[in-house]
Design an enzyme around this catalytic site. Structure first.
Site, mmCIF file in Angstrom:
data_model
loop_
_atom_site.group_PDB
_atom_site.id
_atom_site.type_symbol
_atom_site.label_atom_id
_atom_site.label_comp_id
_atom_site.label_asym_id
_atom_site.label_seq_id
_atom_site.Cartn_x
_atom_site.Cartn_y
_atom_site.Cartn_z
ATOM 1 N N CYS A 134 -8.570 4.147 -1.678
ATOM 2 C CA CYS A 134 -8.421 5.491 -1.400
ATOM 3 C C CYS A 134 -7.007 5.741 -1.831
ATOM 4 O O CYS A 134 -5.963 5.341 -1.202
ATOM 5 C CB CYS A 134 -8.345 5.753 0.241
ATOM 6 S SG CYS A 134 -7.555 7.188 0.825
ATOM 7 N N CYS A 137 -4.430 7.598 0.459
ATOM 8 C CA CYS A 137 -4.204 6.800 1.681
ATOM 9 C C CYS A 137 -2.964 5.987 1.367
ATOM 10 O O CYS A 137 -1.852 5.621 1.797
ATOM 11 C CB CYS A 137 -5.135 5.914 2.284
ATOM 12 S SG CYS A 137 -6.562 7.104 2.534
ATOM 13 N N ASP A 138 -3.318 5.125 0.270
ATOM 14 C CA ASP A 138 -2.593 4.204 -0.293
ATOM 15 C C ASP A 138 -1.446 4.235 -1.312
ATOM 16 O O ASP A 138 -0.857 3.258 -1.868
ATOM 17 C CB ASP A 138 -3.199 2.776 -0.534
ATOM 18 C CG ASP A 138 -4.048 2.417 0.876
ATOM 19 O OD1 ASP A 138 -3.579 3.051 2.183
ATOM 20 O OD2 ASP A 138 -4.916 1.822 0.828
#
Ligand code: NAP
Length: 306
Positions: A134, A137-138
């Site tokens: 993701c 997200c990261d």
């Protein structure tokens, strides 16, 4: 006489537990049917920095425990049970589980979606430590670094565009010689100076020496292998929504997601789909919890005959 719940919530991720919280606070009798432990995919995320209210970020497992505890404070129930089959057309609706049969006037499907993996050695061991699924997200962990993105669809293209603004360099690895992604993504990607394309290539190895150091790719035509040093790799080869339980009952789109709009309502009365399992433009914790709240609003209207 069998007990009939107001709501059976299938799946204890952020969408499921938000539905449980709102149901309990609305005086509805709800039970979360969860196979393992709270959190779903979220519980596997080490650091969540884009969920509001946690200025230093929070790990997904802790956030999941907090969501469960908050719902249970108002009387929501959890049954650790694997749902084996669902009858969504009957009245009441029926969930056959490893712990027995549950009946509900309504069902909220919150079973989520799992990222597809590359299927190469060490992928699971390095997940969260160089291997990611993701970018939203990261991606921020790779500020000023070099990252690889694998895939050629809309997710890979959108991830590469996002990462090109964060990372020093993005290596886009795709097994064909052209992207399958929507045309609007092509030009900005082709023109980005820090995006390097590796066409007709598949990842065969994740390189590591205690920590992740890069990927080995193989040209699908020549068989030639090349090592690409990088700090992280984002696997963006699609997701697999968990809709087996709804097969033949709920309408799914071509990607296998339950067709449900912002109301979370499906083609069946009294059946709602929340979080990553439904059709939606952005699959994140923050959109899953919003779905959980909306679903309960809709359930209340349904139970009131509206
Ligand atoms: P997708 O369209 O299924 O594309 C997956 C990509 O990964 C394809 O290019 C595929 O290659 C490649 N791939 C699959 N398995 C692989 C493997 N084992 N090794 C290497 N490559 C592999 O999935 P998606 O990009 O996640 O998109 C899913 C749906 O969400 C689509 O309907 C998409 O339009 C939608 N979406 C939309 C947006 C948007 O901005 N509108 C953003 C994200 C997603 P091949 O091309 O060879 O099959």
């Amino acid at each position: 006489m069998n007990h009939i719940y107001d709501m059976l919530i299938v799946g204890g991720g952020p969408g499921g537990y938000t539905a449980a919280l709102y149901a309990a606070r609305a005086g509805l009798e709800a039970v979360v049917l969860e196979k393992l432990s709270a959190g779903g995919q979220m519980a596997l995320t080490e650091q969540i920095d884009n969920y509001p209210g946690f200025e230093d970020g929070v790990d997904g497992f802790t956030l999941a425990e907090k969501m469960q505890a908050q719902a249970e404070r108002f009387g929501a129930k959890t049954e650790l049970a694997e749902v084996l089959s669902l009858d969504l057309r009957s009245d009441p609706k029926i969930a056959e589980t490893s712990e027995g049969t549950f009946y509900g006037k309504t069902v909220v499907l919150a079973t989520g979606a799992t990222p597809r993996e590359l299927g190469v050695p060490m992928e699971r061991e390095l997940a969260g430590h160089g291997v990611h699924y993701c970018a939203a997200c990261d991606g921020m962990f790779y500020k000023g670094k070099t990252v690889a993105v694998v895939g050629g669809g809309d997710t890979a293209a959108a991830d590469a565009l996002l990462l090109r603004r964060v990372a020093k360099k993005v290596l886009l690895i795709h097994r064909r010689d052209t992207l399958r992604a929507t045309k609007i993504y092509h030009e900005p990607l082709m023109q980005a100076e820090n995006v390097e394309f590796h066409w007709n290539s598949v990842v065969t190895q994740l390189l590591h020496d205690g920590k992740f150091t890069g990927v080995r790719i193989r040209d699908v035509f020549t068989g030639k292998e090349t090592d690409l040093p990088c700090d992280g790799v984002f696997v963006s080869v699609g997701r697999r929504p968990a809709t087996e339980l709804a097969a033949g009952q709920l309408n799914l789109n071509e990607g296998g997601y339950v067709i449900a709009g912002e109301s979370t309502g499906t083609n069946l009365p009294g059946v709602y789909a929340v979080g990553d399992v439904r059709t939606k433009p952005l699959r994140q914790v923050v959109t899953a919890v919003a779905d959980g709240a909306v679903a309960v609003h809709e359930v209340q209207r349904y139970l009131a005959g509206g």
